[in-house]
Motif scaffolding. Structure first.
Motif, PDB file in Angstrom:
ATOM      1  N   GLN A  57       0.826  -1.211   0.000  1.00 63.81           N
ATOM      2  CA  GLN A  57       0.000   0.000   0.000  1.00 63.81           C
ATOM      3  C   GLN A  57       0.858   1.259   0.000  1.00 63.81           C
ATOM      4  N   SER A  58       1.957   1.225   0.725  1.00 67.19           N
ATOM      5  CA  SER A  58       2.867   2.359   0.745  1.00 67.19           C
ATOM      6  C   SER A  58       3.436   2.632  -0.650  1.00 67.19           C
ATOM      7  N   ASN A  59       3.812   1.570  -1.362  1.00 67.27           N
ATOM      8  CA  ASN A  59       4.343   1.745  -2.713  1.00 67.27           C
ATOM      9  C   ASN A  59       3.273   2.254  -3.675  1.00 67.27           C
ATOM     10  N   ILE A  60       2.049   1.788  -3.540  1.00 64.49           N
ATOM     11  CA  ILE A  60       0.956   2.286  -4.383  1.00 64.49           C
ATOM     12  C   ILE A  60       0.766   3.780  -4.140  1.00 64.49           C
ATOM     13  N   THR A  61       0.750   4.189  -2.895  1.00 66.54           N
ATOM     14  CA  THR A  61       0.597   5.612  -2.555  1.00 66.54           C
ATOM     15  C   THR A  61       1.733   6.434  -3.151  1.00 66.54           C
ATOM     16  N   LEU A  62       2.943   5.923  -3.045  1.00 64.74           N
ATOM     17  CA  LEU A  62       4.102   6.623  -3.599  1.00 64.74           C
ATOM     18  C   LEU A  62       4.009   6.707  -5.125  1.00 64.74           C
ATOM     19  N   MET A  63       3.612   5.613  -5.782  1.00 62.90           N
ATOM     20  CA  MET A  63       3.472   5.627  -7.244  1.00 62.90           C
ATOM     21  C   MET A  63       2.406   6.621  -7.688  1.00 62.90           C
ATOM     22  N   ASP A  64       1.324   6.714  -6.927  1.00 66.61           N
ATOM     23  CA  ASP A  64       0.254   7.651  -7.283  1.00 66.61           C
ATOM     24  C   ASP A  64       0.728   9.103  -7.254  1.00 66.61           C
ATOM     25  N   ARG A  65       1.774   9.381  -6.504  1.00 65.76           N
ATOM     26  CA  ARG A  65       2.327  10.745  -6.417  1.00 65.76           C
ATOM     27  C   ARG A  65       3.254  11.070  -7.590  1.00 65.76           C
TER      28      ARG A  65
END
Length: 185
Positions: A57-65
């Motif tokens: 989930q942390s990586n998904i959030t980072l990718m979305d940025r």
């Protein structure tokens, strides 16, 4: 623009040294590089599965940025690239964001697959042979998004740490997406 820096560097003995080196190159060409470990997670009281889901989930959030991805497609634990990085490339392609890739192994996919018979792997299955560095879906994501793929054969001691090809791709991305006048030298 923010660049997601995907690749197997997260498994290196000192992944943050690799992150800092890549981020410095990104800055040189006008980008902000975000590395998968650029977040703070408290995994201490989580089960291994829960920790894995928290990292996901942390990586998904980072990718979305991020506005684009530059993926290290150097083969990892086999003849193909890191599967997590492949997922991340697909995630960006699915959002119609630019996908760029590079490899420190200059061989085509078909030339890296162990075989006893040309075109057939050791398990008797056909090997895709499209003059591509990795699976056609990955190269397709790069080329249909306006990205670029570059590769070079690097000695094994620098297989995951040499950054010349990475810098070439960052420069190309800067020229395409930021324009020559916006690049910081």
């Amino acid at each position: 623009m923010k660049v997601y820096l995907a690749g197997p560097e997260v498994f290196l003995p000192d992944p943050m040294a690799a992150a800092k080196a890549k981020q410095a190159i990104c800055k040189k060409y006008g980008f902000t590089g975000l590395f998968p470990l650029d977040t703070t997670l408290d995994l201490a009281n989580l089960s291994p599965f829960e920790a894995g889901m928290a990292i996901y989930q942390s990586n998904i959030t980072l990718m979305d940025r991020c506005d684009l991805i530059i993926a290290n497609m150097t083969p990892f634990r086999g003849c193909s690239m890191d599967v997590g990085t492949a997922f991340e490339m697909g995630y960006f392609a699915g959002q119609a964001k630019p996908v760029f890739g590079y490899s420190n192994d200059g061989r085509l996919y078909v030339d890296r697959v162990p075989t006893n018979t040309p075109g057939i792997d050791e398990q008797g299955q056909s090997i895709e042979s499209f003059e591509m560095h990795d699976n056609l879906m990955l190269e397709g994501a790069i080329h249909t998004s306006g990205g670029t793929f570059a590769c070079e054969m690097v000695e094994l001691d620098g297989y995951y740490t040499r950054l010349e090809v990475f810098e070439t791709v960052v420069k190309i991305a800067g020229d395409r997406l930021l324009g020559q006048g916006n690049r910081i030298l």
